[in-house]
Design a protein around this motif. Structure first.
Motif, PDB file in Angstrom:
ATOM      1  N   GLU A  63    -115.494 101.474   7.098  1.00 41.74           N
ATOM      2  CA  GLU A  63    -115.481 100.714   8.410  1.00 41.74           C
ATOM      3  C   GLU A  63    -115.528  99.211   7.996  1.00 41.74           C
ATOM      4  OE1 GLU A  63    -115.648 101.948  11.340  1.00 41.74           O
ATOM      5  OE2 GLU A  63    -115.369 103.870  10.274  1.00 41.74           O
ATOM      6  N   ILE A  64    -115.885  98.661   6.940  1.00 40.14           N
ATOM      7  CA  ILE A  64    -115.829  97.145   6.781  1.00 40.14           C
ATOM      8  C   ILE A  64    -114.406  96.975   6.314  1.00 40.14           C
ATOM      9  CG2 ILE A  64    -116.298  95.583   4.800  1.00 40.14           C
ATOM     10  CD1 ILE A  64    -119.090  97.076   4.509  1.00 40.14           C
ATOM     11  N   ALA A  65    -113.909  97.917   5.567  1.00 40.62           N
ATOM     12  CA  ALA A  65    -112.209  97.579   5.480  1.00 40.62           C
ATOM     13  C   ALA A  65    -111.553  97.608   6.598  1.00 40.62           C
ATOM     14  CB  ALA A  65    -111.969  98.461   4.550  1.00 40.62           C
ATOM     15  N   LYS A  66    -111.771  98.253   7.546  1.00 42.93           N
ATOM     16  CA  LYS A  66    -111.065  98.555   8.725  1.00 42.93           C
ATOM     17  C   LYS A  66    -111.175  97.311   9.726  1.00 42.93           C
ATOM     18  CE  LYS A  66    -111.374 103.387   9.446  1.00 42.93           C
ATOM     19  NZ  LYS A  66    -111.903 104.548  10.590  1.00 42.93           N
ATOM     20  N   LYS A  67    -112.493  96.512   9.567  1.00 40.20           N
ATOM     21  CA  LYS A  67    -112.524  95.256  10.126  1.00 40.20           C
ATOM     22  C   LYS A  67    -111.857  94.375   9.553  1.00 40.20           C
ATOM     23  CE  LYS A  67    -117.411  96.514  11.989  1.00 40.20           C
ATOM     24  NZ  LYS A  67    -118.896  96.264  12.052  1.00 40.20           N
ATOM     25  N   ALA A  68    -111.884  94.250   8.428  1.00 45.33           N
ATOM     26  CA  ALA A  68    -110.930  93.241   7.755  1.00 45.33           C
ATOM     27  C   ALA A  68    -109.405  93.436   7.893  1.00 45.33           C
ATOM     28  CB  ALA A  68    -111.551  93.331   6.209  1.00 45.33           C
ATOM     29  N   LEU A  69    -109.272  94.562   8.192  1.00 41.97           N
ATOM     30  CA  LEU A  69    -107.726  95.002   8.056  1.00 41.97           C
ATOM     31  C   LEU A  69    -107.039  94.381   9.556  1.00 41.97           C
ATOM     32  CD1 LEU A  69    -107.318  98.551   6.693  1.00 41.97           C
ATOM     33  CD2 LEU A  69    -106.313  96.464   5.943  1.00 41.97           C
ATOM     34  N   ALA A  70    -108.176  93.991  10.556  1.00 46.97           N
ATOM     35  CA  ALA A  70    -107.963  93.529  11.716  1.00 46.97           C
ATOM     36  C   ALA A  70    -107.119  91.933  11.646  1.00 46.97           C
ATOM     37  CB  ALA A  70    -109.135  93.396  12.710  1.00 46.97           C
ATOM     38  N   ASN A  71    -107.577  91.339  10.221  1.00 46.52           N
ATOM     39  CA  ASN A  71    -107.234  89.965  10.026  1.00 46.52           C
ATOM     40  C   ASN A  71    -105.977  90.236   9.098  1.00 46.52           C
ATOM     41  OD1 ASN A  71    -109.277  88.751  11.242  1.00 46.52           O
ATOM     42  ND2 ASN A  71    -110.584  89.230   9.546  1.00 46.52           N
ATOM     43  N   SER A  72    -105.496  91.344   8.878  1.00 40.81           N
ATOM     44  CA  SER A  72    -104.410  91.414   7.810  1.00 40.81           C
ATOM     45  C   SER A  72    -102.992  91.344   8.565  1.00 40.81           C
ATOM     46  CB  SER A  72    -104.241  93.120   7.403  1.00 40.81           C
ATOM     47  OG  SER A  72    -104.031  93.960   8.565  1.00 40.81           O
ATOM     48  N   ARG A  73    -101.901  90.841   7.862  1.00 35.45           N
ATOM     49  CA  ARG A  73    -100.755  90.471   7.809  1.00 35.45           C
ATOM     50  C   ARG A  73     -99.755  91.495   7.273  1.00 35.45           C
ATOM     51  NH1 ARG A  73    -103.394  88.748  11.218  1.00 35.45           N
ATOM     52  NH2 ARG A  73    -103.652  86.396  11.819  1.00 35.45           N
ATOM     53  N   PHE A  74     -98.722  91.871   7.690  1.00 35.06           N
ATOM     54  CA  PHE A  74     -97.755  92.687   7.164  1.00 35.06           C
ATOM     55  C   PHE A  74     -96.372  91.917   7.543  1.00 35.06           C
ATOM     56  CE2 PHE A  74    -100.940  95.558   7.658  1.00 35.06           C
ATOM     57  CZ  PHE A  74    -100.961  96.504   6.429  1.00 35.06           C
ATOM     58  N   ILE A  75     -95.846  91.238   6.578  1.00 34.68           N
ATOM     59  CA  ILE A  75     -94.719  90.212   6.880  1.00 34.68           C
ATOM     60  C   ILE A  75     -93.310  90.619   6.014  1.00 34.68           C
ATOM     61  CG2 ILE A  75     -93.981  88.000   6.759  1.00 34.68           C
ATOM     62  CD1 ILE A  75     -96.910  86.907   6.738  1.00 34.68           C
ATOM     63  N   LEU A  76     -92.504  90.942   6.865  1.00 34.90           N
ATOM     64  CA  LEU A  76     -91.146  90.924   6.459  1.00 34.90           C
ATOM     65  C   LEU A  76     -90.293  89.685   6.164  1.00 34.90           C
ATOM     66  CD1 LEU A  76     -88.933  93.185   5.623  1.00 34.90           C
ATOM     67  CD2 LEU A  76     -88.222  92.938   8.340  1.00 34.90           C
TER      68      LEU A  76
END
Length: 455
Positions: free
Chosen positions: A299-312
């Motif tokens: 659950e903590i990781a999911k919240k952090a993933l909201a700030n994630s970026r996947f850049i091509l």
């Protein structure tokens, strides 16, 4: 997924923005109030805040040695061995950073020295709460030990678990023991920083404070560092972050695991993947979803993933440029021949080269330090190292003949700056030397008799 070349310059900047600290003004006000409370009430404030935030009533903030010994005795052999291995690795790397003093005769009779001396007293903040960090004890305690700091203080929130209520986790205590730390206090948050900066009845103030923490701890460190009556700090350190550079041949499961290892630190962590392969990005997303189901801190990781970026990125060179612009705390390079790219990586606090160099190694046992600048500060600040626990000062010693050689130039420069007292401080000495020469009546001249002793 973000296609970098489709973004405007402003959109690119936004894509690399860190999560903003919400209600910063409110945070500053709350932390300032806590600091003032500790300054006013000392230990009483620490105990009150421990009851409020940790739900524990303690008799004192100091951890009794008998209790520490009893807790360490519960630690298993496997845990001890792992801590000892990490201690040895970190110690070897930091011992190699010891630098000799410098002594140079810049011209005949003019000797200059640069001397390294340990900071006398240091305070180590060790996070507790949802993830106590014995590894941070080693990262801070080992260089303090090698530097020779006379006094090392450790503050950490008390353990709230049922089997060790009111104590400190055994792993933290054993790591502290290896580092020779015997001042351990059960207090956390901004109040611990305030106690180390200004002192209480139990905790004498320290000269410099080290260690990561939540937003309250980070804010408190910055506030006490701005106060001349406070304490110096190691660095401004915000939420944890990682950027992974990966090419088409990278192992997507490895990439996903590295991203999640940072995401589980806290909901304000940020993870970024930059690749020239859309297929690799999509596979990594799938692997993240499957690995998430196995994580207790999902659950903590999911919240952090909201700030994630996947850049091509358009190319590997473009991917490196994006990384340099972001300036990550942790940079993982999963390119073929990753070391060949090292010279092009301008801004990163700690770099992990190759598929079999996970960021976790640096967090625990490769030997490098895991206390690192975040929020883009790696452009100008270094990762924590032995030098942070020392101060350097210079010494100069000049003979009479040495002053005669450089004195006229000093006087000329002082006059150019309009600093007559500086000029006179040299001129008076040169005049005295000239007068002394006149009284020697052609006696052999040396630095010793110029100083007042005839041969």
């Amino acid at each position: 997924m973000i296609t970098w070349q489709d973004l405007t310059l402003d959109e690119q900047k936004d894509a690399l923005a860190r999560p903003a600290i919400a209600n910063r003004a409110d945070l500053t006000s709350k932390v300032a109030d806590i600091i003032q409370l500790v300054k006013d009430k000392g230990d009483e404030a620490l105990l009150e805040l421990t009851a409020k935030f940790d739900g524990l009533t303690l008799d004192s903030v100091a951890l009794p040695q008998e209790q520490a010994d009893a807790i360490i005795a519960t630690l298993g052999a496997e845990q001890k061995a792992a801590i000892e291995l990490a201690y040895g690795q970190i110690k070897r790397f930091h011992e190699a950073q010891v630098q000799p003093n410098v002594k140079v005769e810049t011209s005949p009779g003019v000797v200059c020295e640069l001397i390294t001396q340990a900071i006398s007293s240091v305070g180590l903040y060790i996070p507790g709460g949802s993830a106590p960090l014995p590894s941070t004890v080693l990262m801070l305690g080992v260089p303090a030990q090698i530097a020779g700091c006379k006094r090392t203080v450790l503050c950490t929130p008390p353990d709230t678990s049922a089997n060790n209520k009111g104590g400190v986790t055994a792993e933290i205590l054993y790591a502290a023991k290896l580092c020779g730390i015997n001042e351990i206090y059960r207090t956390g948050g901004a109040q611990a920083v305030a106690a180390m900066a200004y002192g209480t009845n139990s905790i004498a103030a320290v000269d410099k404070i080290f260690g990561p923490g939540n937003s309250f701890v980070t804010e408190a460190k910055q506030l006490v560092a701005q106060d001349p009556a406070g304490a110096a700090i190691d660095m401004p350190a915000g939420p944890s972050e990682v950027l992974v550079l990966a090419d088409a041949n990278a192992n997507s499961a490895f990439v996903a695991a590295d991203l999640l290892s940072q995401a589980e630190h806290g909901p304000d962590s940020q993870v970024i993947l930059v690749s020239d392969s859309q297929i690799l990005i999509e596979k990594t997303k799938q692997d993240i979803e499957s690995q998430l189901t196995l994580l207790p801190r999902a659950e903590i990781a999911k919240k952090a993933l909201a700030n994630s970026r996947f850049i091509l990125a358009s190319s590997l060179e473009n991917a490196v440029q994006i990384s340099n612009q972001y300036a990550p705390e942790h940079l993982i390079v999963q390119f073929d021949n990753a070391r060949d790219w090292l010279g092009k990586l301008d801004n990163a606090a700690s770099v992990f080269l190759g598929a079999y160099t996970p960021e976790s190694a640096g967090d625990y046992a490769s030997g490098t330090n895991h206390v690192l600048p975040t929020y883009g500060y790696s452009k100008v600040l270094s990762s924590l190292n032995l030098a942070d626990f020392t101060r350097k000062f210079t010494v100069q010693e000049i003979t009479p003949s040495g002053l005669q050689a450089i004195g006229p130039a000093i006087m000329t420069l002082a006059a150019a700056e309009g600093l007559d007292a500086h000029r006179n401080a040299v001129g008076l000495r040169l005049d005295a030397l000239t007068a002394k020469l006149d009284t020697l009546n052609d006696s052999p001249v040396s630095d010793s008799n110029l100083s007042g002793t005839k041969k």
